[in-house]
Design an enzyme around this catalytic site. Structure first.
Site, PDB file in Angstrom:
ATOM      1  N   ASP A   4       0.485  -0.186  13.318  1.00  0.00           N
ATOM      2  CA  ASP A   4       0.958  -1.456  12.766  1.00  0.00           C
ATOM      3  C   ASP A   4       1.280  -2.475  13.848  1.00  0.00           C
ATOM      4  O   ASP A   4       1.386  -3.676  13.557  1.00  0.00           O
ATOM      5  CB  ASP A   4       2.192  -1.231  11.899  1.00  0.00           C
TER       6      ASP A   4
ATOM      7  N   LYS B 170      -6.448  -2.850   6.339  1.00  0.00           N
ATOM      8  CA  LYS B 170      -5.038  -3.188   6.125  1.00  0.00           C
ATOM      9  C   LYS B 170      -4.975  -4.424   5.217  1.00  0.00           C
ATOM     10  O   LYS B 170      -5.919  -4.728   4.490  1.00  0.00           O
ATOM     11  CB  LYS B 170      -4.349  -3.433   7.470  1.00  0.00           C
TER      12      LYS B 170
ATOM     13  N   GLY C  70       0.816  -1.206   0.000  1.00  0.00           N
ATOM     14  CA  GLY C  70       0.000   0.000   0.000  1.00  0.00           C
ATOM     15  C   GLY C  70       0.850   1.258   0.000  1.00  0.00           C
ATOM     16  O   GLY C  70       0.482   2.263  -0.609  1.00  0.00           O
TER      17      GLY C  70
END
Length: 450
Positions: free
Chosen positions: A335, A362, A111
């Site tokens: 994350d 995600k 991404g």
């Protein structure tokens, strides 16, 4: 000879990682070298390609994501030597000189590659680009960068009105903007700032909370005129810019270090040193959260390397307690929430994680997947719309679990298995290679039966 604790098997291109808890238990001991920071690796390759002259990169992450970035910019004319951790040379072609690629640019699972690259492509007039990714990336939202770029005059088309890849980009001379981002996202901020490099005037991004600042640090180092206003949480770049090649030393990725920090904290008798870790304050939310939980972690040999703060982290087993994780800290540890959920499963009390709805878009829906997989192992995890509620203390049992092809899920489940009785098998464990190719071998090296 005792049976191995950690084994990896391969069948039909899928890996199964098996962790068998010895009858007498195990402890983790040793020094760990972690891979280079993924965020910094991406940006070093991109800015090196856009700069004039040569950029030298030491400590580059060799995961699949940076490889995707390198291949995309090679397809547009940048000369990038073979990727390795010692020294990568990037011969930049200068801002505005990207060549129109003859084929579709493929960002793989990354991404960061796709979102940051859109800002660069959209601002290159008279060139046409098409970008795509793997099945996971093609399902992830791109409108968060496409819409502000369109406000600058970008011409971008894609599925669902430009919300999903594949995307087609017709480069334009963009106009400056002041974008008020509804989310604190380094990818959104970086995309707009990169578009502003070739835009006449000042381009500003204001966030609800400060996201990681690797782009700002590196843009300054490469010669861009950039100002930061912490009070208004705004960053401004003045274009058109000229970038000059630099030497970039990539520190270890704190997102990768987080797995060993939690492992050392939850497995009795453990003591680990995790070396050369980037401790940029916009990324150390995981350290703050683990400190709230009572983890025994000390920062040693603190230093500055190529503009980024670095330290060695020393972790020992400790009794963890529950805490609440929400608000402004979330962008600094987004994350690391999957591995923090593992820490919470072994903490005393109920940990609540909120304001993390970003996890649903995600590589997988990390909220749903972590809840389901930890519960398969006997944890007490409740899924919330924007996070998780985890009641610690339940004895985890080995089980068959699945990574859902998400690298952070695969590694988080492996760490949970270290403190579960019996045998745990993690299906589709090959996902770990996206950010941590040597994860399994490192795990094997530090696991010692009692």
């Amino acid at each position: 000879m005792p049976a191995p604790i950690v084994t990896l098997t391969t069948a039909e291109n899928q890996h199964q990682l098996t962790i068998a808890q010895p009858t007498a238990g195990l402890a983790l001991q040793g020094r760990v070298q972690i891979p280079g920071d993924k965020s910094i690796s991406h940006r070093a390759l991109m800015l090196g390609a856009l700069a004039e002259g040569e950029t030298q990169i030491q400590g580059l992450l060799l995961g699949e994501d940076p490889c995707s970035t390198a291949s995309c910019f090679q397809a547009m004319g940048a000369k990038i030597s073979e990727l390795n951790t010692e020294l990568v040379r990037v011969q930049g072609i200068g801002l505005g000189n990207l060549q129109e690629p003859v084929d579709v640019l493929n960002a793989g699972n990354s991404g960061t590659t796709l979102r940051l690259m859109l800002g660069i492509l959209a601002s290159h007039p008279d060139r046409f680009f098409t970008v795509t990714g793997d099945s996971s990336l093609r399902s992830r939202p791109m409108s968060r960068v496409v819409k502000p770029l369109q406000q600058m005059g970008a011409q971008i088309w894609g599925r669902q009105g430009g919300a999903l890849a594949p995307l087609a980009v017709q480069g334009q001379a963009l106009k400056p903007t002041h974008y008020h981002s509804p989310i604190a996202s380094a990818q959104v901020k970086s995309c707009i700032l990169l578009a502003g490099l070739m835009t006449e005037g000042q381009t500003t991004v204001t966030e609800p909370a400060l996201s990681r600042d690797h782009s700002e640090r590196m843009l300054r180092a490469f010669g861009a005129e950039l100002t930061v206003d912490p009070e208004t949480k705004s960053v401004t770049v003045t274009g058109p810019a000229r970038l000059q090649g630099q030497t970039v030393i990539v520190p270890g990725d704190i997102s990768s270090a987080a797995f060993w920090l939690v492992a050392g904290a939850i497995v009795p008798g453990s003591e680990l040193w995790v070396e050369n870790v980037g401790v940029n304050p916009t990324r150390t939310g995981v350290l703050d959260a683990l400190e709230m939980m009572g983890a025994d972690i000390t920062l040693e040999n603190q230093r500055i390397v190529a503009g980024e703060p670095v330290a060695d982290l020393h972790v020992r087993h400790s009794i963890l307690k529950a805490c609440e994780i929400k608000g402004d800290i979330i962008p600094r540890l987004i994350d690391e929430i999957p591995i923090l959920a593992v820490a919470a499963a072994f903490a005393q009390g109920t940990t609540v994680i909120r304001d993390a709805e970003e996890l649903r878009v995600k590589e997988s829906d990390r909220i749903a997947v972590m809840a389901a997989q930890l519960n398969r192992m006997g944890a007490q995890v409740t899924e919330l719309p924007d996070g998780l509620e985890i009641t610690g203390g339940a004895a985890l049992q080995g089980a068959e679990v699945d990574s859902h092809t998400d690298h952070r899920i695969a590694m988080s489940l492996a760490i949970a298995a270290l403190n579960a009785t019996g045998t745990t098998t993690i299906h589709r464990a090959e996902a770990a290679a996206i950010s941590y190719p040597n994860f399994t071998s490192t795990l094997q090296q530090i696991c010692h039966p009692l």
